[in-house]
Design a protein around this motif. Structure first.
Motif, PDB file in Angstrom:
ATOM      1  N   ASN A   1       0.727  -1.202  -0.032  1.00  0.00           N
ATOM      2  CA  ASN A   1      -0.100   0.151  -0.060  1.00  0.00           C
ATOM      3  C   ASN A   1       1.088   1.256   0.196  1.00  0.00           C
ATOM      4  O   ASN A   1       0.630   2.191   0.886  1.00  0.00           O
ATOM      5  N   GLY A   2       2.201   1.175  -0.856  1.00  0.00           N
ATOM      6  CA  GLY A   2       2.707   2.241  -1.043  1.00  0.00           C
ATOM      7  C   GLY A   2       3.598   2.468   0.216  1.00  0.00           C
ATOM      8  O   GLY A   2       4.536   3.502  -0.118  1.00  0.00           O
ATOM      9  N   GLU A   3       3.813   1.834   1.025  1.00  0.00           N
ATOM     10  CA  GLU A   3       4.867   2.125   2.223  1.00  0.00           C
ATOM     11  C   GLU A   3       5.960   0.792   2.268  1.00  0.00           C
ATOM     12  O   GLU A   3       5.344  -0.287   2.144  1.00  0.00           O
ATOM     13  N   PRO A   4       7.105   0.968   2.673  1.00  0.00           N
ATOM     14  CA  PRO A   4       7.895  -0.069   2.931  1.00  0.00           C
ATOM     15  C   PRO A   4       7.527  -1.063   3.896  1.00  0.00           C
ATOM     16  O   PRO A   4       6.693  -0.586   4.868  1.00  0.00           O
ATOM     17  N   SER A   5       7.710  -2.490   3.602  1.00  0.00           N
ATOM     18  CA  SER A   5       7.181  -3.387   4.482  1.00  0.00           C
ATOM     19  C   SER A   5       8.021  -4.329   4.895  1.00  0.00           C
ATOM     20  O   SER A   5       8.849  -4.912   3.947  1.00  0.00           O
ATOM     21  N   ILE A   6       8.408  -4.777   6.103  1.00  0.00           N
ATOM     22  CA  ILE A   6       9.201  -6.095   6.464  1.00  0.00           C
ATOM     23  C   ILE A   6       8.319  -7.306   6.427  1.00  0.00           C
ATOM     24  O   ILE A   6       8.792  -8.063   6.659  1.00  0.00           O
ATOM     25  N   ALA A   7       7.310  -7.387   5.785  1.00  0.00           N
ATOM     26  CA  ALA A   7       6.534  -8.663   5.678  1.00  0.00           C
ATOM     27  C   ALA A   7       7.228  -9.404   4.748  1.00  0.00           C
ATOM     28  O   ALA A   7       8.014  -9.333   3.763  1.00  0.00           O
ATOM     29  N   ARG A   8       7.060 -10.985   5.400  1.00  0.00           N
ATOM     30  CA  ARG A   8       8.089 -11.940   4.627  1.00  0.00           C
ATOM     31  C   ARG A   8       6.902 -13.096   4.390  1.00  0.00           C
ATOM     32  O   ARG A   8       5.893 -12.986   5.100  1.00  0.00           O
ATOM     33  N   ALA A   9       7.221 -13.974   3.506  1.00  0.00           N
ATOM     34  CA  ALA A   9       6.348 -15.323   3.700  1.00  0.00           C
ATOM     35  C   ALA A   9       7.241 -16.435   3.368  1.00  0.00           C
ATOM     36  O   ALA A   9       8.237 -16.250   2.484  1.00  0.00           O
TER      37      ALA A   9
END
Length: 150
Positions: free
Chosen positions: A53-61
């Motif tokens: 959503n346009g923001e840096p993300s630390i999400a991983r999978a």
């Protein structure tokens, strides 16, 4: 809407969200009588440059891939951080998340899709290329993933 927006009509991949990648990949391996693939983590944000959503993300999978002839089945077990994977799994449960197409000209394709009311939800890089998830639920009833390989 413009015609043949992607310039490609060949579905490359189907992505499924799962809660337990080990259990689900074993079930698929047993069902098809093939070896269970190893899973691996997506890269960290510093390498993947992930944005949600346009923001840096630390999400991983965790990802596991089954090559099924001309089509690849991707299993995705997201971590708890905000991402398209986590949001979809939490709202809809396990199951289909996207269909993917290999394209050329990622920036142009993303821009064209956005002009056609299909906004960018998440993007990032992987070794050898980049991906973009486009919100095409309203029009196509599933998310599209664009894959551009170097």
């Amino acid at each position: 809407m413009e015609k043949n927006v992607l310039g490609n009509r060949t579905i490359t991949q189907i992505g499924l969200l799962v809660n337990d990648i080990d259990e689900t990949s074993q079930a698929y391996a047993d069902f098809f009588g093939i070896d269970k693939p190893d899973w691996f983590w997506t890269d960290t944000v510093d390498k993947a440059k992930t944005e949600y959503n346009g923001e840096p993300s630390i999400a991983r999978a965790k990802l596991a891939f089954f090559d099924m002839g001309a089509l690849q089945l991707e299993l995705i077990e997201p971590d708890k951080h905000p991402s398209t994977w986590r949001e979809h799994l939490d709202k809809h449960g396990e199951g289909p998340h996207h269909i993917a197409f290999v394209i050329d000209g990622m920036k142009d394709k993303v821009s064209l899709m956005e002009k056609n009311g299909m906004p960018l939800v998440q993007k990032g890089e992987y070794t050898g290329g980049r991906y973009a998830y486009m919100d095409t639920f309203k029009q196509l009833k599933i998310m599209l993933e664009l894959l551009e390989n170097d």
